[in-house]
Design an enzyme around this catalytic site. Structure first.
Site, PDB file in Angstrom:
ATOM      1  N   GLU A 173      10.947  -2.018 131.648  1.00 11.45           N
ATOM      2  CA  GLU A 173      11.857  -3.262 132.304  1.00 11.45           C
ATOM      3  C   GLU A 173      14.020  -2.189 132.753  1.00 11.45           C
ATOM      4  O   GLU A 173      13.522  -3.015 133.673  1.00 11.45           O
ATOM      5  CB  GLU A 173      12.451  -4.316 131.284  1.00 11.45           C
ATOM      6  N   HIS A 198       9.882 -11.031 140.370  1.00 12.82           N
ATOM      7  CA  HIS A 198      10.048 -10.159 138.835  1.00 12.82           C
ATOM      8  C   HIS A 198       8.452  -9.483 138.763  1.00 12.82           C
ATOM      9  O   HIS A 198       8.564  -8.236 138.611  1.00 12.82           O
ATOM     10  CB  HIS A 198       9.833 -10.791 137.625  1.00 12.82           C
ATOM     11  N   HIS A 209       7.451  -4.639 139.055  1.00 15.09           N
ATOM     12  CA  HIS A 209       6.523  -3.997 138.222  1.00 15.09           C
ATOM     13  C   HIS A 209       5.778  -3.444 139.587  1.00 15.09           C
ATOM     14  O   HIS A 209       5.082  -2.307 138.898  1.00 15.09           O
ATOM     15  CB  HIS A 209       6.109  -4.787 137.264  1.00 15.09           C
ATOM     16  N   SER A 229      14.104  -5.531 139.844  1.00 16.80           N
ATOM     17  CA  SER A 229      13.623  -7.770 141.052  1.00 16.80           C
ATOM     18  C   SER A 229      15.213  -8.074 140.796  1.00 16.80           C
ATOM     19  O   SER A 229      15.611  -9.380 141.081  1.00 16.80           O
ATOM     20  CB  SER A 229      12.872  -7.867 139.694  1.00 16.80           C
TER      21      SER A 229
HETATM   22 FE   LIG Z   1       8.848  -7.294 133.302  1.00 18.11          FE
END
Ligand SMILES: [Fe+2]
Length: 247
Positions: free
Chosen positions: A167, A122, A127, A186
């Site tokens: 996010e 993730h 990111h 993700s």
């Molecule tokens: Fe995150």
């Protein structure tokens, strides 16, 4: 309430590297191979571009210093290995110093599709591509600085802003709706759901509304907020957010 998790971050050596096992690298391989397909025509161009720059191996979990070297060159960011969950204050301090916190463990094979805690897949795949983007990187830096001067209550409100952008943010593009949020990109299921499903609500980004919404971290989102340009993020921080939050 104490949050309990079966996961803890793996130790880093003096060079900032982690020794991953073959089975951990195999989980990475499965995740990245699958997700590279799924994000096509669902992730925004900036994300795809960042992913190319990062050039992740499909065979082994990337190491923080290798990613940091690329981020440093593009936007001056670094990846900082941290325990699975960190306090808000430390989180904001890291961002204010252009350091993105990354838990170093990877999910178990039985949790392949979903885990509540952010793992290294993730943090890196989700990111880091957007951290190569100037607008996004500057937004996160300014966000960190804002968090440092916010009260605990204000920090909790700021977390919503992060949630619905970094996010779970969506971007309207000429080619259609695309995702830029790492929580979406993700996740195999959420990438398809956020961009294509008729179930969730998609609203134009509105800060007052974002601060009103409550969200769950353990299910697919019921609402997403859509921006029209990544530079909209940075413009957000030019307004007096803490004043809006207080209101
Ligand atoms: Fe995150």
């Amino acid at each position: 309430m104490q949050h309990t998790s079966p996961y803890i971050s793996k130790p880093v050596d003096k060079n900032g590297c982690v020794q991953y096992t073959d089975s951990e690298n195999a989980v990475w391989q499965t995740l990245i191979t699958r997700q590279q397909q799924i994000i096509q025509n669902r992730a925004c161009d900036e994300f795809i571009h960042g992913l190319k720059q990062l050039n992740f191996s499909t065979n082994r979990i990337p190491q923080c210093p290798d990613i940091s070297a690329i981020l440093q060159e593009t936007t001056g960011w670094q990846l900082e290995p941290v325990p699975a969950l960190i306090p808000f204050d430390y989180f904001f301090e890291l961002l204010a110093n252009r350091k993105f916190p990354a838990a170093t463990f990877i999910r178990r094979p039985e949790d392949l599709d979903y885990i509540e805690e952010p793992d290294i897949f993730h943090e890196t795949f989700g990111h880091c591509p957007m951290l190569t983007n100037e607008a996004c990187a500057e937004f996160m830096h300014a966000y960190g600085k804002l968090g440092q001067v916010a009260s605990p209550q204000e920090q909790a409100q700021l977390a919503k802003l992060y949630w619905f952008t970094v996010e779970f943010g969506l971007l309207q593009t000429k080619s259609g709706l695309r995702a830029y949020g790492g929580g979406i990109l993700s996740s195999k299921e959420e990438t398809i759901y956020a961009v294509e499903s008729a179930i969730p609500e998609r609203k134009p980004f509105d800060i007052d509304e974002v601060l009103q919404v409550t969200y769950r971290i353990d299910e697919l989102q019921k609402v997403y907020f859509v921006i029209n340009d990544l530079s909209d993020l940075f413009r957000l921080l030019e307004i007096d957010l803490l004043k809006i939050i207080k209101k």
